[in-house]
Design an enzyme around this catalytic site. Structure first.
Site, PDB file in Angstrom:
ATOM      1  N   ILE A 201      32.819  12.039  59.189  1.00  0.00           N
ATOM      2  CA  ILE A 201      32.349  10.676  58.912  1.00  0.00           C
ATOM      3  C   ILE A 201      31.534  10.659  57.611  1.00  0.00           C
ATOM      4  CG2 ILE A 201      30.945   8.752  59.752  1.00  0.00           C
ATOM      5  CD1 ILE A 201      31.644   9.803  62.634  1.00  0.00           C
ATOM      6  N   THR A 278      24.527   5.777  61.831  1.00  0.00           N
ATOM      7  CA  THR A 278      25.657   5.511  62.741  1.00  0.00           C
ATOM      8  C   THR A 278      25.899   6.710  63.644  1.00  0.00           C
ATOM      9  OG1 THR A 278      27.256   6.416  61.175  1.00  0.00           O
ATOM     10  CG2 THR A 278      26.874   4.015  61.071  1.00  0.00           C
ATOM     11  N   ARG A 280      23.445   9.172  65.931  1.00  0.00           N
ATOM     12  CA  ARG A 280      22.807   9.040  67.239  1.00  0.00           C
ATOM     13  C   ARG A 280      21.362   8.607  67.023  1.00  0.00           C
ATOM     14  NH1 ARG A 280      27.060   8.683  69.099  1.00  0.00           N
ATOM     15  NH2 ARG A 280      28.090   9.870  70.739  1.00  0.00           N
ATOM     16  N   GLU A 309      19.673   3.796  74.283  1.00  0.00           N
ATOM     17  CA  GLU A 309      20.661   2.718  74.458  1.00  0.00           C
ATOM     18  C   GLU A 309      20.846   2.427  75.941  1.00  0.00           C
ATOM     19  OE1 GLU A 309      24.235   3.783  72.366  1.00  0.00           O
ATOM     20  OE2 GLU A 309      23.138   4.178  70.536  1.00  0.00           O
ATOM     21  N   HIS A 327      26.157  -0.247  68.799  1.00  0.00           N
ATOM     22  CA  HIS A 327      27.013   0.943  68.926  1.00  0.00           C
ATOM     23  C   HIS A 327      28.506   0.567  68.986  1.00  0.00           C
ATOM     24  CE1 HIS A 327      26.968   5.392  70.350  1.00  0.00           C
ATOM     25  NE2 HIS A 327      28.071   5.130  69.626  1.00  0.00           N
TER      26      HIS A 327
HETATM   27  N1  LIG Z   1      28.388   5.003  65.958  1.00  0.00           N
HETATM   28  C1  LIG Z   1      29.491   5.468  66.528  1.00  0.00           C
HETATM   29  O1  LIG Z   1      30.204   4.744  67.224  1.00  0.00           O
HETATM   30  C2  LIG Z   1      29.892   6.889  66.305  1.00  0.00           C
HETATM   31  C3  LIG Z   1      31.272   7.200  66.239  1.00  0.00           C
HETATM   32  C4  LIG Z   1      31.649   8.516  66.027  1.00  0.00           C
HETATM   33  C5  LIG Z   1      30.690   9.508  65.873  1.00  0.00           C
HETATM   34  N2  LIG Z   1      29.375   9.183  65.952  1.00  0.00           N
HETATM   35  C6  LIG Z   1      28.344  10.218  65.776  1.00  0.00           C
HETATM   36  O2  LIG Z   1      28.481  10.754  64.460  1.00  0.00           O
HETATM   37  C7  LIG Z   1      28.239  12.150  64.513  1.00  0.00           C
HETATM   38  C8  LIG Z   1      28.969  12.816  63.377  1.00  0.00           C
HETATM   39  O3  LIG Z   1      30.364  12.732  63.636  1.00  0.00           O
HETATM   40  P1  LIG Z   1      31.426  13.572  62.787  1.00  0.00           P
HETATM   41  O4  LIG Z   1      32.742  13.337  63.454  1.00  0.00           O
HETATM   42  O5  LIG Z   1      31.279  13.301  61.365  1.00  0.00           O
HETATM   43  O6  LIG Z   1      30.924  15.052  63.103  1.00  0.00           O
HETATM   44  P2  LIG Z   1      31.242  16.382  62.304  1.00  0.00           P
HETATM   45  O7  LIG Z   1      31.019  17.490  63.245  1.00  0.00           O
HETATM   46  O8  LIG Z   1      32.550  16.268  61.597  1.00  0.00           O
HETATM   47  O9  LIG Z   1      30.104  16.404  61.176  1.00  0.00           O
HETATM   48  C9  LIG Z   1      28.761  16.647  61.427  1.00  0.00           C
HETATM   49  C10 LIG Z   1      28.217  17.436  60.252  1.00  0.00           C
HETATM   50  O10 LIG Z   1      26.823  17.599  60.422  1.00  0.00           O
HETATM   51  C11 LIG Z   1      26.492  18.899  59.997  1.00  0.00           C
HETATM   52  N3  LIG Z   1      25.221  19.296  60.611  1.00  0.00           N
HETATM   53  C12 LIG Z   1      24.989  19.679  61.875  1.00  0.00           C
HETATM   54  N4  LIG Z   1      23.685  19.986  62.042  1.00  0.00           N
HETATM   55  C13 LIG Z   1      23.086  19.753  60.862  1.00  0.00           C
HETATM   56  C14 LIG Z   1      21.762  19.873  60.396  1.00  0.00           C
HETATM   57  N5  LIG Z   1      20.784  20.284  61.201  1.00  0.00           N
HETATM   58  N6  LIG Z   1      21.504  19.531  59.112  1.00  0.00           N
HETATM   59  C15 LIG Z   1      22.481  19.116  58.306  1.00  0.00           C
HETATM   60  N7  LIG Z   1      23.764  18.997  58.690  1.00  0.00           N
HETATM   61  C16 LIG Z   1      24.064  19.310  59.944  1.00  0.00           C
HETATM   62  C17 LIG Z   1      27.648  19.759  60.427  1.00  0.00           C
HETATM   63  O11 LIG Z   1      27.714  20.952  59.717  1.00  0.00           O
HETATM   64  C18 LIG Z   1      28.820  18.826  60.131  1.00  0.00           C
HETATM   65  O12 LIG Z   1      29.278  19.024  58.805  1.00  0.00           O
HETATM   66  C19 LIG Z   1      28.749  12.569  65.899  1.00  0.00           C
HETATM   67  O13 LIG Z   1      28.079  13.712  66.348  1.00  0.00           O
HETATM   68  C20 LIG Z   1      28.484  11.367  66.757  1.00  0.00           C
HETATM   69  O14 LIG Z   1      27.279  11.522  67.466  1.00  0.00           O
HETATM   70  C21 LIG Z   1      28.962   7.898  66.172  1.00  0.00           C
END
Ligand SMILES: NC(=O)c1ccc[n+]([C@@H]2O[C@H](COP(=O)([O-])OP(=O)(O)OC[C@H]3O[C@@H](n4cnc5c(N)ncnc54)[C@H](O)[C@@H]3O)[C@@H](O)[C@H]2O)c1
Length: 365
Positions: A201, A278, A280, A309, A327
């Protein structure tokens, strides 16, 4: 989207699942059996909206059981009564979490010993205690990639809305006040977008923000290869806080990232920073965010997620400089369908090949 990402996305969707005729009949609360009696079962918790034919097609290899709604207690009673004793794989979701509660250690102790796979519908899976399930040798999958575009679209919507402080004019016109107390906003052009968590994302946020003329910097646990960086600058966590005009949170919530942004981190940011979340809610200490908004340290915010939430902090609700969404990041027809199909592909791959397609990264380590 690059050709490689398109092909990665398509390969997740390629499926041997062939839809059979669609039945509109709502199954009984516990068991929806196939024509043939398979020795193994899959359990669907909650509903399937877009891919019911694909779910029903799995009846050629599995007995299909369902727990469409109910309480955690009812689910536990079904487990204890042995209704799910032949279930090898569970389809669950962030939505169905309201029926069972978290897949935590307590629930794990009650789940039948037959269960080998949890196929979760959602890119975030903080409601599953992955270390506990790993210890029990239960593999867990989530739905990355499928969520990227829709969630990044919402991130950009919130960012522009926060930069323009759009809540005031949006509500004023409907209240017959024309522009009301509308204030002058800010352009994204030339601003620095800082992305915390440059995963699927985060990278789609970067792609979109570049089209608005923004400079992109990011912080991740480790630096990305150049093709994934795509011109974004890798910086330390503190540099990200200090140099971003807009900070977007795009990392997973877990024990080490809870409240990764709190009062000390707001203190390191530019005056007038814009915060977009977007990912958590609990990544941010919401009380500290409200304080930073009230003081003007944070000029405005765009939020799709909240610490508790569906409760929203009253200090956020009452602040007209905050864009709030309930959300809805992935809530598009196309994305919801893609997510459902990906969960079913995981389930089928698990049963037929013994492996999940998008197993959570913690377990792949
Ligand atoms: N609002 C919504 O409806 C919605 C929809 C989808 C996902 N999400 C949330 O978005 C988050 C991200 O999704 P994604 O698919 O991009 O995940 P992803 O796993 O592809 O990307 C997360 C990134 O964060 C990095 N990361 C982890 N811990 C870290 C830290 N301490 N410091 C810096 N970087 C760190 C990881 O290395 C990874 O590159 C999900 O975990 C989910 O909770 C929300």
């Amino acid at each position: 989207m690059s050709a490689s990402r398109v092909s990665a996305r398509l390969s997740l969707l390629e499926s041997a699942i062939s839809p059979r005729s669609h039945s509109d009949q709502i199954p009984s609360s516990i068991v929806k059996s196939s024509n043939m009696i398979a020795s193994q079962s899959a359990l669907l918790i909650g509903g399937i909206t877009h891919a019911r034919p694909e779910w029903e097609a799995l009846s050629s290899i599995l007995t299909l059981k369902e727990f469409p709604s109910g309480t955690r207690q009812e689910f536990i009673e079904n487990c204890k009564a042995g209704h799910y004793d032949d279930v090898v794989a569970i389809y669950r979701s962030n939505t169905s979490n309201k029926f069972t509660g978290n897949f935590d250690a307590e629930l794990l102790s009650i789940l039948p010993k037959s269960i080998r796979y949890i196929c979760h519908n959602g890119a975030g899976y903080d409601n599953i205690d992955v270390p506990a399930y790993t210890r029990r040798n239960i593999a867990v999958s989530s739905t990355p990639v499928a969520v990227n575009n829709a969630t990044a679209d919402v991130g950009i919507f919130l960012m522009i809305g926060a930069l323009r402080q759009a809540y005031v004019p949006i509500t004023a016109i409907r209240e017959g006040k024309w522009q009301g107390q509308t204030t002058t906003g800010h352009d994204p052009q030339g601003k620095v977008l800082g992305i915390l968590g440059m995963g699927g994302i985060g990278r789609e946020m970067a792609t979109r923000a570049k089209a608005f003329g923004m400079k992109i910097q990011y912080h991740n646990r480790s630096r990305l290869p150049a093709d994934l960086e795509a011109g974004a600058t890798y910086v330390s966590f503190d540099e990200l806080l200090a140099n971003s005009d807009v900070l977007s949170l795009n990392l997973a919530l877990n024990a080490s990232t809870r409240h990764i942004i709190g009062a000390p981190e707001f203190g390191k940011m530019k005056d007038g920073v814009v915060v977009v979340n977007t990912a958590r809610g609990a990544l941010i200490d919401e009380d500290a965010l409200v304080t930073a908004l009230d003081s003007g340290k944070v000029r405005s915010a765009g939020l799709d997620v909240y610490e508790e939430e569906p409760k929203v902090h009253p200090g956020l609700l009452s602040n007209p400089r905050v864009m709030l969404l309930p959300h809805i990041g992935t809530n598009t027809f196309e994305t919801q369908k893609e997510m459902e199909i990906l969960v079913l592909n995981n389930l089928k791959s698990a049963v037929e090949k013994g492996e999940l397609i998008t197993q959570v990264p913690e377990q792949k380590k």
